[in-house]
Design an enzyme around this catalytic site. Sequence first.
Site, mmCIF file in Angstrom:
data_model
loop_
_atom_site.group_PDB
_atom_site.id
_atom_site.type_symbol
_atom_site.label_atom_id
_atom_site.label_comp_id
_atom_site.label_asym_id
_atom_site.label_seq_id
_atom_site.Cartn_x
_atom_site.Cartn_y
_atom_site.Cartn_z
ATOM 1 C CG HIS A 143 -2.221 -0.759 -7.831
ATOM 2 N ND1 HIS A 143 -2.545 0.030 -7.114
ATOM 3 C CD2 HIS A 143 -2.010 -2.073 -7.717
ATOM 4 C CE1 HIS A 143 -3.060 -0.762 -6.218
ATOM 5 N NE2 HIS A 143 -2.998 -2.139 -6.422
ATOM 6 N NE ARG B 143 -4.194 -1.889 0.032
ATOM 7 C CZ ARG B 143 -4.182 -2.695 -0.618
ATOM 8 N NH1 ARG B 143 -3.188 -2.919 -1.433
ATOM 9 N NH2 ARG B 143 -5.159 -3.420 -0.672
#
Length: 310
Positions: free
Chosen positions: A273, A225
């Site tokens: 990502h 994250r």
Amino acid sequence: MPINVLFAAHVDRWETYRAPLTDAFAALDLDVQLATDFRPEDVDYIVYAPNSPLQDFAPYTRAKAVLNLWAGVEAVVNNPTLKIPLARMVDPGMTKSMTEWVVGHVMRYHLGLDRYIVNPDHAWAPRTPPLAAQRTVCILGMGALGSAVAEVLLTLGFKVRGWSRREKSIPGVAMHHGEDGLELALSKAEILILLLPDTPATENILDAAAIAHLPKGAFVINPGRGPLIDDQALIDALNDGQIAQATLDVFRTEPLPADHPFWAHPGVTVTPHVAADTRPHTASQVIAENIRRGEIGAPFLHLVDRTSGY
């Protein structure tokens, strides 16, 4: 009577998931009516992505559970209207994807491949890397993903350390836990992998103080994250050589703004990502199994602890 399952995700995901979910329900002999539109009071389960327009769960008075399509639940776990069980996605396909991505970047840094891949002067400068048994890799976050990564790294011969909030025991891994164990875990981390959830307790866990505990010249890999890292502290550590290089797949703001210093820094590799994404086929099997469990009164898989946030 059919089980009414609401698919509540971004509109472009419906065609991606409709057939795999239908097949997974059929494989478990579940009589399911799957749709993107029900009267709220008729819904039995909600297959959910946090970027869905559905943000008020109060009208779904019959629903038994919200089954998240993402591993991360930080965008939904604190929704005050969500009173029913929430299950996060632990997808075998996603786990394999994450493991392959992480191990690829570990091997890149372990073998020092950048000096040959990026070699504009065509320098002939051989350097023999250490064996895996001479390299310590540390994983912060030893849940399903961290444990899977550790298993592969152990198979390759690396010395593996792990850190989790609570005490855990994982065969072959030197485990540490809690605030006291974090400094010890970091102290030998030649390659550091961040696989923690995004919670108030983990935000900026890799700050200037934590970075100072790493061996000088450590490598950082973050597919977990974005908020786990203090961005400026990382840049400062790259500039002074405390950290040699970093590969970052997740960020506080996504897409990463074009003027963010990570793009231009020679010590940072930005990936958009892509380390792990939910795989519709395998994720649908997980969702179907949870609905089967809900219908027979068995415990749901991968329930989220609302107090810890994951």
